[in-house]
Enzyme design. Structure first.
Site, PDB file in Angstrom:
ATOM      1  N   ARG A   1      -2.323  36.078 -26.454  1.00 35.09           N
ATOM      2  CA  ARG A   1      -1.659  35.940 -27.705  1.00 35.09           C
ATOM      3  C   ARG A   1      -0.475  36.860 -27.715  1.00 35.09           C
ATOM      4  O   ARG A   1      -0.667  38.029 -27.402  1.00 35.09           O
ATOM      5  CB  ARG A   1      -2.625  35.851 -28.810  1.00 35.09           C
TER       6      ARG A   1
ATOM      7  N   HIS B   1     -10.634  41.577 -28.543  1.00 34.25           N
ATOM      8  CA  HIS B   1      -9.897  41.811 -30.006  1.00 34.25           C
ATOM      9  C   HIS B   1      -9.491  40.411 -30.488  1.00 34.25           C
ATOM     10  O   HIS B   1      -9.778  40.265 -31.720  1.00 34.25           O
ATOM     11  CB  HIS B   1      -8.519  42.225 -29.605  1.00 34.25           C
TER      12      HIS B   1
ATOM     13  N   HIS C   1      -7.534  44.199 -26.816  1.00 28.73           N
ATOM     14  CA  HIS C   1      -6.393  45.073 -27.176  1.00 28.73           C
ATOM     15  C   HIS C   1      -6.528  46.321 -26.241  1.00 28.73           C
ATOM     16  O   HIS C   1      -7.593  46.795 -26.249  1.00 28.73           O
ATOM     17  CB  HIS C   1      -6.811  45.253 -28.739  1.00 28.73           C
TER      18      HIS C   1
ATOM     19  N   GLU D   1       6.834  44.695 -31.477  1.00 29.47           N
ATOM     20  CA  GLU D   1       5.543  44.995 -30.940  1.00 29.47           C
ATOM     21  C   GLU D   1       5.773  44.359 -29.421  1.00 29.47           C
ATOM     22  O   GLU D   1       6.910  43.756 -28.993  1.00 29.47           O
ATOM     23  CB  GLU D   1       4.326  44.488 -31.663  1.00 29.47           C
TER      24      GLU D   1
ATOM     25  N   ARG E   1       0.117  42.210 -23.843  1.00 31.10           N
ATOM     26  CA  ARG E   1      -1.327  42.853 -24.091  1.00 31.10           C
ATOM     27  C   ARG E   1      -2.304  42.961 -23.057  1.00 31.10           C
ATOM     28  O   ARG E   1      -2.749  44.005 -22.489  1.00 31.10           O
ATOM     29  CB  ARG E   1      -2.033  42.338 -25.224  1.00 31.10           C
TER      30      ARG E   1
HETATM   31  C1  SIN Z   1      -1.976  45.289 -33.826  1.00 28.58           C
HETATM   32  O1  SIN Z   1      -1.814  45.783 -35.031  1.00 28.58           O
HETATM   33  O2  SIN Z   1      -1.925  45.645 -32.787  1.00 28.58           O
HETATM   34  C2  SIN Z   1      -2.958  43.892 -34.022  1.00 28.58           C
HETATM   35  C3  SIN Z   1      -2.057  42.985 -34.455  1.00 28.58           C
HETATM   36  C4  SIN Z   1      -2.518  41.698 -33.703  1.00 28.58           C
HETATM   37  O3  SIN Z   1      -3.640  41.334 -33.123  1.00 28.58           O
HETATM   38  O4  SIN Z   1      -1.577  40.846 -33.395  1.00 28.58           O
END
Ligand code: SIN
Length: 516
Positions: free
Chosen positions: A389, A354, A245, A117, A292
């Site tokens: 985060r 988020h 998010h 990610e 993010r």
């Molecule tokens: C996501 O799946 O993008 C959220 C997971 C997270 O908040 O780390």
């Protein structure tokens, strides 16, 4: 008669459940787990899609620390990042895989498969399709339900922490350090407030997303635990660091359903509605997988600058349709219901609130500044996340601090108990009318709008000053309302529904918002 237990855990997500598991396995202590939900599996953890950080190939604790500190914009606490990087993957292995058998994705040879990610240097995230939190939560709750020294109480809303200095009728207790001895809890079915006395109290109540108009969080994430800790005198820090998010479903009525960052981890790219890819320009190093905060701000900028109602996330251009359905079944079916086939079409997305990076300040084992009070998971601020985060570290933080808090409480012999004679039953301010649901609904809606518009993704001093002014005014009104209203469970009634249907042009009634 008050209820009593050795340890009271408020909240059943991964953090609270792990603390209870660690405590209950090794000691004879009685653990009471309470949740405002009626189903103990129903917490914010259940909605976590992406996954949980483990140790990937060519990975190391040093590399993970580096990624956490970079995402945290220089404001993460290095010792906390070090603890999560060293202990986290070991606990994923021991607790989630070995003890609970969480069915993380594996390849045809049975080897765990790792995804990636935003802002991670390597693939190191374990997942169960796109419903990782649900699988973990289910396994934890099922195990806890088998343990004889764990009691579940559902449908209970904690309304105030019990502290010696605030509640004791012994006047000499004012000279003792602030110490938590449990909580007053509203039993919603019985419509009465009970005292639960405990040697240690663990707050695991989750975040604050629902104080914003647009959020990925479920209705329970309203900051109740944070507010209780603050009122009890606990130190709260970094409350300004809200993570937005970047990608939530931008369809009216979809309630900002999360489109996991794992979708970009698997190759999806962001475009403007007129087909311009913009992330490579914003972050030449990371492109669509930038941290993010950078991606969310870039989307916000594009929307504001060009008047777009949303941007588009295209997964279909680089992934086979069957693989999309297999890998993201929850996202696929939710989008399908909203009229979008993600195996073919781009997904309209917007940022939404988020994750709360601030919270009740705690040390490496979850102790807060109030004796006997622990805070773990999203309600706490361990320092790991700094200002932003790193993806898929929230479940991991809940696991690590839940485990360490359980371990710490189990080893303590100094937890003070208080005589029940000194803690009076809850005294209702009035035997009269309960809350007017119309006022409660409208006030919470007003707070959500103020927070979204003035304290949202893009802030300036002018808007913050206005927010402060409006919230101070509301605080006076709501404080008066609270002091003159009998505490009771109530739901939206016909009058609220009528009011909402006729006057609230900005969306449907958010379920649970009027529910104490
Ligand atoms: C996501 O799946 O993008 C959220 C997971 C997270 O908040 O780390």
């Amino acid at each position: 008669m008050p209820l009593s237990t050795d340890v009271l855990v408020i909240g059943c997500g991964i953090a609270g459940a792990t603390a209870a598991l660690r405590l209950a396995q090794d000691t004879q202590r009685q653990v009471m787990l309470i949740t405002r939900a009626y189903d103990p599996e129903d917490s914010n953890t259940r909605y976590a899609q992406g996954g949980i950080v483990a140790r990937g190939h060519d990975d190391s604790p040093d590399l993970l620390v580096e990624d956490i500190l970079r995402a945290g914009a220089g404001l993460s606490l290095p010792a906390a990042a070090r603890q999560i990087a060293e202990l986290g993957p070991a606990l994923v292995e021991d607790v989630l895989l070995r003890q609970l058998g969480v069915p993380f994705q594996r390849d045809a040879d049975g080897n765990l498969t790792y995804t990636r990610e935003g802002s991670h240097s390597v693939s190191r995230i374990l997942h169960v399709e796109d419903a990782t939190g649900h699988a973990i939560e289910k396994a934890l709750i099922q195990r806890l339900q088998q343990l004889p020294n764990v009691t579940f109480r559902t449908g209970l809303t904690a309304v105030d922490l019990i502290t010696s200095s605030h509640h004791s009728t012994n006047p000499l207790d004012i000279y003792t350090p602030i110490t938590c001895h449990g909580a007053y809890v509203l039993d919603r079915a019985a419509n009465k407030v009970d005292r639960v006395l405990a040697g240690a109290t663990v707050l695991a109540t989750g975040g604050v997303g629902r104080i914003f108009r647009h959020t990925t969080n479920p209705p329970s994430a309203r900051g109740d635990g944070l507010a209780m800790a603050f009122r009890a005198g606990a130190r709260v820090i970094n409350a300004e660091y809200i993570q937005f998010h970047p990608t939530t479903l931008a369809i009216p009525g979809a309630d900002n359903f999360l489109i996991s960052e794992a979708v970009r981890g698997e190759g999806a790219r962001l475009y403007t509605p007129d087909g311009r890819h913009f992330m490579d320009q914003v972050s030449p190093e990371w492109g669509d997988l930038a941290p993010r905060d950078i991606v969310a701000r870039a989307i916000h900028h594009e929307m504001l600058e060009h008047g777009y109602p949303h941007v588009l996330l295209n997964l279909a251009e680089g992934m086979e349709p069957e693989r999309i359905v297999d890998r993201f079944p929850t996202i696929y079916s939710t989008c399908k219901q909203a009229g979008i086939d993600i195996s073919r079409d781009p997904i309209p997305v917007v940022p939404a609130a988020h994750y709360f990076c601030g919270g009740v300040h705690v040390d490496l084992v979850g102790r807060s500044s109030v004796d006997g009070l622990y805070a773990i998971g999203e309600v706490s601020c361990t320092g790991v996340h700094g200002a932003n985060r790193l993806a898929s570290t929230s479940l991991l933080e809940g696991l690590v601090w839940g485990y360490r808090a359980g371990e710490d409480i189990a080893s303590r012999r100094d937890l003070a108990s208080i005589s029940e004679a000194y803690i009076p039953p809850w005294r209702d301010v009035s035997e009269g009318a309960g809350a007017d649901p119309v006022l409660a609904y409208r006030d919470s809606r007003t707070i959500q709008n103020i927070m979204w518009l003035y304290v949202g993704l893009a802030r300036n001093t002018h808007r913050l000053a206005r927010a402060l002014q409006d919230l101070n005014h509301l605080w006076e009104v709501i404080d008066g309302f609270y002091r003159s209203t009998r505490l009771a469970h109530y739901r939206e009634d016909a009058e609220v529904s009528h009011f909402v249907d006729r006057h609230d042009v900005d969306g449907p009634f958010p379920s649970g918002v009027s529910e104490l």
